[in-house]
Write an enzyme that holds these catalytic residues in place. Structure first.
Site, PDB file in Angstrom:
ATOM      1  N   ASP A   1     -61.763  -5.917 -89.754  1.00  0.00           N
ATOM      2  CA  ASP A   1     -60.946  -4.942 -90.857  1.00  0.00           C
ATOM      3  C   ASP A   1     -61.157  -4.725 -92.663  1.00  0.00           C
ATOM      4  OD1 ASP A   1     -58.915  -6.378 -93.268  1.00  0.00           O
ATOM      5  OD2 ASP A   1     -57.442  -6.076 -91.765  1.00  0.00           O
TER       6      ASP A   1
ATOM      7  N   GLU B   1     -56.015  -0.834 -91.351  1.00  0.00           N
ATOM      8  CA  GLU B   1     -57.909  -0.348 -91.760  1.00  0.00           C
ATOM      9  C   GLU B   1     -58.301  -1.436 -90.382  1.00  0.00           C
ATOM     10  OE1 GLU B   1     -55.237  -1.487 -93.513  1.00  0.00           O
ATOM     11  OE2 GLU B   1     -55.653  -3.145 -94.805  1.00  0.00           O
TER      12      GLU B   1
END
Length: 715
Positions: free
Chosen positions: A595, A638
């Site tokens: 992440d 993301e």
């Protein structure tokens, strides 16, 4: 010798099949099988075709599946047969060891250990034929809607607060009450209600649409096992994993037959998108003479490839589409400019059209060919047409493209394909340019012996869905829908209308002329045959080109458009494969979620375009530094996922630490510095997709909680 080889081949295949079906049990599992005389399993009597009764005998898909599991494992099953609410409560009260036909929901986890799904069924909304117009789930507002008690999506239905739910204990009463008007609609799986309709010859019921809820796609049928009985759960899962694709197909063909299901995924729509579909009639324009892509039949009805896509979209979205009829394609373009229609199903994106239209990604890519009279030499390049009159349909995207790219061409705009081909036939035009599919479609019934496909040009027609500029919501809905349509469905629709089959018919006029000049006509036939063989060779080459484009479409279906990595759909498939490999061979694999730290801040500070560039740079870092045996993809937003087959926790931890340092020290183009956090886990016995994701998520949360730019593990 040949017979001996064939015999050896079949013996080899049979041996491989035996190996594929073998199951390796642990010492504890073998002891459980040996010491457990009976496993109590709860099943339904009216869940056709999975578990039901014929002449006092319990039969169905699940009974055959349990028999197969019994033969593979040595377990014996004692069946408790009763209605769903009874067996469901018996299972919750631990009166039985197993239950069939249970679907996964998080609220069931405390009292259920789930196997993988052994069959997925679409959930449908059925209504009577006097219901009136059905415009999606909004049409059920304040209506009496019948459902089965304790069905797994009941809470989601209650949350809609728009329909009056009526609960039933069994499927027969539920269906009967809809037939006789005690309820207005029912919600249940397709196979079961179809069977009851056929069995009882109900003639006043019809299918309204597929049920679409935020967290429910299909009814996923699984075995549920008491959660404390870990060994039994492992044995049953291993048995399911050992069933080959061919064996499952045999079961499906026997009990379920040729029921057609929508082969795509569930579409996550936002609230404003759902409201749009519930309140809008979507008007569209077509090319009325553009078959096989689209056109009108003798009754003025929309047919062709785009018609099948609209029918599919109506089924997926419960949307209402309405055709706005036009005289020709040029008029359709005029209507879309004037916003008399909202969209086109088939349109090529060009700079000119982008002034008044937005486009989805293209989903059809077809070659363009040149049709001429048969006495014209074959065309090797489009420049061979220089100085000649070339017909193209008025308003077609390629009119402007070809004029700008090849100014020496004398392009003449025609009304439609019939106008263009007729003018070539009558020597008013030298050639006509259109798609292979369109010209091939017309050549199957007309123009034989008069026209031919003389060549292929380098440009291809890339067709998207086009929406008027102001309607962003419709564009997003259509893009999401296109993303979910599988390559199999694309091929099924395309090959229905474009079989690319050309047959040589008998020319009886030539047969008559043989009696006048036999020798002359034989030579003439040889000449024509040679021309036709050349034309067919060109068609075969063009078909190969289409097949190559289809392969590209398949790649697009599993690839994230921005990063060119695998997408969520492909990652789910790879994860399931690794779980099965791990169960079968007893080897662990690594799983990690990456992440990007404070990514929202990047978007807010620099804009989404810079954010996209950061995603691409990180994707390239992962691709360039990954081992050949590993897989990487974009999980969404993301987040990225890395799957490392046959890895230990130490190896995957080291690999992620290496990624972390490379990202930390990388000089990003616009933002210079960026970090990422990693959640790492490794597979273990009894894992499924959800349990692995849960551990990796937990590890990722720890990494972020500890200050980010960290690699954390959860075993």
């Amino acid at each position: 010798m040949k017979i001996l080889f064939i015999q050896l081949f079949f013996i080899f295949c049979f041996s491989i099949q035996l190996i594929a079906n073998s199951i390796t049990f642990t010492t504890e599992e073998k002891e459980f099988i040996k010491t457990t005389p009976l496993v109590k399993v709860a099943m339904m009597p009216d869940f056709t075709p999975f578990s039901y009764i014929i002449q006092n005998t319990h039969v169905g898909f699940e009974h055959d599946l349990l028999k197969m599991i019994s033969e593979r494992t040595g377990l014996e099953f004692e069946k408790t047969i009763d209605k769903w609410t009874t067996i469901y409560n018996a299972f919750k009260n631990k009166e039985v060891d197993m239950i069939t036909s249970i679907s996964y929901k998080k609220f069931r986890e405390p009292f259920t250990s789930f196997t993988s799904s052994y069959y997925d069924i679409p959930i449908m909304i059925f209504i009577r034929d006097d219901f009136g117009e059905y415009h999606g789930i909004k049409s059920l507002k304040n209506k009496k809607v019948g459902v089965l008690k304790d069905v797994f999506y009941i809470e989601e239905l209650k949350n809609t607060e728009s329909m009056n739910l009526v609960f039933y204990d069994n499927y027969a009463d539920l269906t009967k009450d809809l037939v006789f008007g005690k309820i207005d609609a029912l919600i249940q799986n397709l196979t079961n209600i179809n069977y009851l309709i056929k069995k009882n010859v109900y003639t006043n019921l019809k299918l309204a649409s597929e049920l679409i809820l935020p967290n429910t796609t299909k009814e996923d049928l699984r075995f549920g096992i008491q959660p404390e009985n870990i060994i039994l759960s492992s044995i049953i899962q291993k048995a399911l994993n050992s069933i080959t694709k061919k064996e499952k197909e045999s079961l499906v063909n026997k009990w379920i037959g040729s029921i057609k299901e929508y082969g795509g995924r569930h579409i996550e729509l936002k609230e404003n998108e759902i409201n749009y579909l519930d309140t809008s009639i979507i008007k569209y324009c077509i090319n009325p003479s553009g078959l096989p892509f689209e056109g009108l039949n003798d009754k003025g009805e929309h047919i062709g490839i785009s018609a099948d896509y609209y029918k599919l979209f109506e089924k997926i979205l419960s949307a209402k589409f309405e055709l706005v009829k036009t005289k020709n394609w040029n008029e359709s373009i005029g209507y879309i400019k004037e916003e008399k229609c909202d969209m086109l199903a088939l349109g090529m994106e060009t700079p000119e059209r982008k002034k008044y239209l937005n486009f989805t990604s293209y989903y059809l890519d077809v070659p363009l060919v040149v049709a001429t009279r048969v006495n014209v030499p074959f065309i090797n390049e489009i420049i061979d047409l220089e100085g000649q009159k070339i017909g193209i349909i008025k308003g077609d995207a390629f009119v402007k493209i070809l004029r700008e790219k090849y100014p020496s061409l004398n392009i003449v705009e025609v009304d439609d394909i019939y106008d263009g081909l007729d003018k070539v036939k009558n020597a008013q035009l030298f050639a006509y340019i259109d798609t292979l599919a369109s010209i091939g479609y017309e050549f199957q019934t007309k123009y034989f012996g008069e026209l031919k496909i003389a060549g292929k040009i380098s440009e291809n027609l890339k067709l998207s869905m086009a929406v008027i500029k102001k309607d962003e919501i419709l564009l997003n809905i259509l893009q999401k829908t296109i993303n979910t349509i599988t390559n199999e469905l694309h091929r099924e629709i395309f090959t229905k209308w474009v079989p690319i089959k050309y047959e040589k018919s008998i020319d009886y006029d030539l047969v008559w002329k043989i009696s006048i000049g036999a020798i002359f006509l034989i030579l003439l036939i040889i000449y024509w045959n040679r021309k036709i063989i050349k034309a067919n060779t060109l068609l075969i080459e063009a078909q190969k080109d289409i097949e190559e484009k289809n392969k590209e479409l398949e790649k697009l279906a599993i690839t994230d458009k921005l990063t060119n990595l695998y997408n969520r759909r492909k990652l789910d498939e790879l994860l399931e494969n690794e779980i099965h490999r791990s169960e079968r061979f007893g080897r662990t694999f690594g799983f990690a979620i990456l992440d990007i730290d404070h990514f929202k801040k990047v978007n807010d500070t620099y804009g989404h375009q810079v954010g996209d560039e950061v995603l691409i740079e990180i994707a390239n870092i992962l691709k360039e530094n990954l081992r050949k045996t590993d897989f990487v993809g974009r999980f969404g937003g993301e987040e990225f996922v890395i799957i490392c087959p046959e890895s230990t926790i130490e190896k995957i931890n080291d690999l992620m630490e290496n990624f972390r340092l490379i990202i930390k020290n990388h000089n990003f183009k616009k933002i210079k510095n960026q970090t990422a956090s990693f959640g790492v886990t490794v597979s273990k016995k009894g894992d499924d997709k959800d349990s692995i994701l849960k551990r990796a998520d937990k590890a990722l949360y720890q990494a972020k909680n500890n200050g980010r730019n960290k690699v954390s593990t959860c075993i």
